[in-house]
Scaffold this motif. Structure first.
Motif, PDB file in Angstrom:
ATOM      1  N   SER A 287       0.896  -1.188  -0.018  1.00  0.00           N
ATOM      2  CA  SER A 287      -0.003   0.035   0.021  1.00  0.00           C
ATOM      3  C   SER A 287       0.928   1.240  -0.242  1.00  0.00           C
ATOM      4  O   SER A 287       0.553   2.176  -0.797  1.00  0.00           O
TER       5      SER A 287
ATOM      6  N   GLU B  92       0.772   4.003  -2.792  1.00  0.00           N
ATOM      7  CA  GLU B  92       0.646   5.286  -2.652  1.00  0.00           C
ATOM      8  C   GLU B  92       1.635   6.315  -3.172  1.00  0.00           C
ATOM      9  O   GLU B  92       1.375   7.348  -3.833  1.00  0.00           O
TER      10      GLU B  92
ATOM     11  N   SER C  68      -6.851   5.390  -3.565  1.00  0.00           N
ATOM     12  CA  SER C  68      -7.229   4.529  -2.494  1.00  0.00           C
ATOM     13  C   SER C  68      -8.041   3.265  -2.742  1.00  0.00           C
ATOM     14  O   SER C  68      -7.616   2.429  -2.153  1.00  0.00           O
TER      15      SER C  68
ATOM     16  N   ILE D 230      -5.797   0.923  -4.263  1.00  0.00           N
ATOM     17  CA  ILE D 230      -5.003   0.092  -3.197  1.00  0.00           C
ATOM     18  C   ILE D 230      -5.563  -0.743  -2.421  1.00  0.00           C
ATOM     19  O   ILE D 230      -5.240  -1.795  -1.849  1.00  0.00           O
ATOM     20  N   ASP D 231      -7.086  -0.386  -1.781  1.00  0.00           N
ATOM     21  CA  ASP D 231      -7.589  -1.189  -1.179  1.00  0.00           C
ATOM     22  C   ASP D 231      -8.048  -2.472  -1.795  1.00  0.00           C
ATOM     23  O   ASP D 231      -8.056  -3.534  -1.224  1.00  0.00           O
TER      24      ASP D 231
ATOM     25  N   SER E 287      -4.958  -4.664  -1.479  1.00  0.00           N
ATOM     26  CA  SER E 287      -4.737  -5.065  -0.074  1.00  0.00           C
ATOM     27  C   SER E 287      -5.702  -6.267   0.065  1.00  0.00           C
ATOM     28  O   SER E 287      -5.427  -7.467   0.988  1.00  0.00           O
TER      29      SER E 287
END
Length: 194
Positions: A98, A102, A108, A111-112, A115
């Motif tokens: 992450s 970033e 985001s 990125i989520d 993850s």
């Protein structure tokens, strides 16, 4: 030409994994263990799913990022300790990845998603999570199984193969059966899946 965010992210994941002090010997060469593993994950993913999304490709590449930083021996040597260790690793892999994403300018939401995939959430229910699980199993079977099998008795190997098989999709099973196993390994695989 300036590299894309995706190319930069992959290069930064590789840079982290190239710091692995553990060495894996393959084809007469020594590689940082997790760097080689991550490249095998990418290769296998694209063989299996040539149209894999960028998020899936990054999650596969970062599956074991900096894994050596948390040793198995930091947890009790039982099933509970093993599961706790694995959960802690997943969290760390997701956090490091992450930060990289970033830094290179990903949103985001993306990125989520990465993850979520690194944490292998909703296997069997989410297609991309299932794909990552299939690829992990395929990489193990193709590159690490023979060596692993040589160190353990057949009963344990058959048990591990059964557990591996259950985690995989039908499509993953078909792909696994294309792997060129030694005669002994193929016998064990057939016993496990019969």
């Amino acid at each position: 030409m300036k590299p894309t965010r995706f190319e930069t992210a992959i290069a930064l994941i590789d840079k982290k994994n190239s710091e692995d002090p553990n060495v894996y010997h393959s084809h007469g060469l020594d590689f940082p263990k997790e760097l080689l593993y991550s490249q095998r994950m990418s290769q296998k993913l694209l063989q299996f799913k040539p149209n894999a999304s960028r998020a899936l490709q990054i999650a596969a590449r970062a599956q074991h990022i900096c894994r050596w930083k948390i040793g198995r021996d930091e947890y009790p040597m039982d099933r509970v300790g093993y599961l706790k260790w694995r959960e802690t690793l997943k969290k760390m892999h997701a956090e490091i990845t992450s930060e990289i994403l970033e830094d290179v300018g990903y949103e985001s939401e993306f990125i989520d998603r990465v993850s979520f995939l690194i944490n292998k959430k909703l296997i069997k229910k989410n297609e991309e999570s299932q794909t990552i699980e299939d690829v992990i199993c395929l990489v193990f079977l193709d590159y690490y199984f023979e060596e692993f099998a040589a160190k353990h008795d057949d009963e344990k190997i058959i048990d591990i193969l059964k557990k591996t098989w259950v985690k995989m999709s039908e499509e993953g099973h078909k792909e696994a059966l294309k792997i060129k196993f030694s005669d002994k390994s193929l016998t064990l695989v057939k016993k496990a899946i019969s």
